[in-house]
Design a protein around this motif. Sequence first.
Motif, PDB file in Angstrom:
ATOM      1  N   SER A   7     -14.256  52.863  12.150  1.00 52.78           N
ATOM      2  CA  SER A   7     -14.036  52.093  13.369  1.00 52.78           C
ATOM      3  C   SER A   7     -14.413  52.945  14.572  1.00 52.78           C
ATOM      4  O   SER A   7     -13.935  54.061  14.732  1.00 52.78           O
ATOM      5  CB  SER A   7     -12.579  51.667  13.475  1.00 52.78           C
ATOM      6  OG  SER A   7     -12.390  51.002  14.710  1.00 52.78           O
ATOM      7  N   GLU A  50     -14.171  51.470  17.572  1.00 53.06           N
ATOM      8  CA  GLU A  50     -13.573  50.733  18.695  1.00 53.06           C
ATOM      9  C   GLU A  50     -12.078  50.922  18.775  1.00 53.06           C
ATOM     10  O   GLU A  50     -11.508  50.957  19.846  1.00 53.06           O
ATOM     11  CB  GLU A  50     -13.848  49.239  18.526  1.00 53.06           C
ATOM     12  CG  GLU A  50     -15.314  48.956  18.494  1.00 53.06           C
ATOM     13  CD  GLU A  50     -15.631  47.498  18.720  1.00 53.06           C
ATOM     14  OE1 GLU A  50     -14.793  46.648  18.383  1.00 53.06           O
ATOM     15  OE2 GLU A  50     -16.732  47.241  19.216  1.00 53.06           O
ATOM     16  N   GLU A  51     -11.449  51.011  17.603  1.00 52.82           N
ATOM     17  CA  GLU A  51      -9.995  51.054  17.614  1.00 52.82           C
ATOM     18  C   GLU A  51      -9.500  52.387  17.057  1.00 52.82           C
ATOM     19  O   GLU A  51     -10.176  53.000  16.230  1.00 52.82           O
ATOM     20  CB  GLU A  51      -9.446  49.909  16.755  1.00 52.82           C
ATOM     21  CG  GLU A  51      -9.734  48.557  17.354  1.00 52.82           C
ATOM     22  CD  GLU A  51      -9.594  47.427  16.356  1.00 52.82           C
ATOM     23  OE1 GLU A  51      -8.792  46.539  16.612  1.00 52.82           O
ATOM     24  OE2 GLU A  51     -10.293  47.444  15.343  1.00 52.82           O
ATOM     25  N   THR A 104     -17.519  57.840  16.485  1.00 56.16           N
ATOM     26  CA  THR A 104     -18.675  57.153  17.054  1.00 56.16           C
ATOM     27  C   THR A 104     -19.944  57.999  16.961  1.00 56.16           C
ATOM     28  O   THR A 104     -21.025  57.509  17.237  1.00 56.16           O
ATOM     29  CB  THR A 104     -18.443  56.793  18.545  1.00 56.16           C
ATOM     30  OG1 THR A 104     -18.103  57.998  19.238  1.00 56.16           O
ATOM     31  CG2 THR A 104     -17.339  55.777  18.694  1.00 56.16           C
ATOM     32  N   THR A 164     -20.969  50.784  19.380  1.00 57.53           N
ATOM     33  CA  THR A 164     -20.213  51.950  19.842  1.00 57.53           C
ATOM     34  C   THR A 164     -20.796  53.250  19.281  1.00 57.53           C
ATOM     35  O   THR A 164     -20.382  54.332  19.685  1.00 57.53           O
ATOM     36  CB  THR A 164     -18.734  51.866  19.393  1.00 57.53           C
ATOM     37  OG1 THR A 164     -18.714  51.657  17.978  1.00 57.53           O
ATOM     38  CG2 THR A 164     -18.008  50.737  20.070  1.00 57.53           C
TER      39      THR A 164
END
Length: 455
Positions: free
Chosen positions: A124, A126-127, A152, A176
């Motif tokens: 992830s 984003e989170e 990222t 991202t």
Amino acid sequence: MAKSKNQFSCSACGNITNKWSGRCDACGEWNSIVEDTPLSAGPKAASLGATKGRSIPLTDLRTEEIPPPRTLSGLAELDRVLGGGLVPSSAILVGGDPGIGKSTLLLQAAANFANKGLKTLYVSGEEASAQVRMRAQRLDLTSAPVQLATETNLRDILTTLETEKPQLAIIDSIQTMWSDNVGSAPGSVSQVRAAAHELTSFAKRKNTAVILVGHVTKDGQIAGPRVVEHMVDTVLYFEGERGHQFRILRAVKNRFGPADEIGVFEMTGKGLAEVINPSALFLSDRGEPTPGSVVFAGIEGTRPVLTELQALVAPSPHSQPRRTVVGWDSGRLAMILAVLEARCGIPFTGLDVYLNVAGGMKINEPAADLAVAAALLSAREDAALPADTVVFGEISLSGALRAVGQTENRLKEAQKLGFTTAIAPKGGKSPSVGGMALKHMGDLATFVGEVFGAG
Ligand code: TYD
Ligand code: MG
């Protein structure tokens, strides 16, 4: 050496031009053109013919190889859209509006695949991991052996994939990710393209299936999934209206299965639930026959789906009457209004026209033409069609009705849901399905005459 000329690309569709403009010529999006540094200009050597390359081996088309074993997730709707399960070392893009439920779907898919014994890694960007774990807890998936990372930096991710050797890697989201050998900001066209290229070529090289999540963007601030569509094997879009709980996963491109296949889900408090019989769901709240409401017997991919089309026609207070469509093509609506006027003498001037596909469904089939015409006429004449009737057929500009494919499947589905009559074009195959009466019509004027007693 002269500085190489800059190029510009559209962050919605990826179209490349050599000058900036306010509107993309290719997709018509406004304010989406951004300056772009090409991935690599390549050596400025003389033409390719100057030095010889090596000749590549050529083979014929005979093969002894067996198709790769697919893994079923157990989520039947997802497996169907993938073309019958996940293909090893394939690259899949899942696009959709922010907040539509992509992360939810893929966390459920990750847990399912991991439970089936596939080594699964979920990255992830984003989170925070606490957020993902909280979602997993809400969805009751905490015991699934999914490996989770929040990162990222593409170089670090690729290094991790190289050592962990997962069979499935999910990247949430591609926008991202950033690669340190590309100068521009994360989310820019060149970053998204570079990250997608690295990840898809990794998938092919290392026998890892990769699922990329891509946000659809309207403002052009970050590059949309269309920039990477051509690099992956399968493109799935997750669609639905915010107000509705139904979500439709649609395959728009699939190298390993039929395109246009759909999977239907319902967003519940405990994540996405499969909807095994979408027709029953889309028709569930139909009561008494109402003017303007018509049931269309459609085909989505390989399966028949019945949907309700609703039209409203009312005198317009505006000098330019409104034409509003949800779930269908507005150009196609204009065409049908024109055919109704020119071939049947039924004008819609001075009338507002609203057309809605119930349940948040989107229809792309031309076979819906006749059902749309029926809904418009039914609304205009304030006369309801019998509640036991389904309609399908394509309308040509001459007003003739054209036969469409898969009549038998459409009839069987209608019969299964308790309908007894189908209105369809003449010609083509006319299979007999027990309990279904088929009314054939040759052209739109006949249809208007027979069904609405006018024309
Ligand atoms: P999410 O998967 O985060 O969307 P995306 O990744 O596409 O941006 O889903 C967000 C929405 O889904 C959010 O509005 C809350 C809703 N939701 C539920 O209704 N039930 C659930 O069990 C979960 C996890 C989310
Ligand atoms: Mg998300």
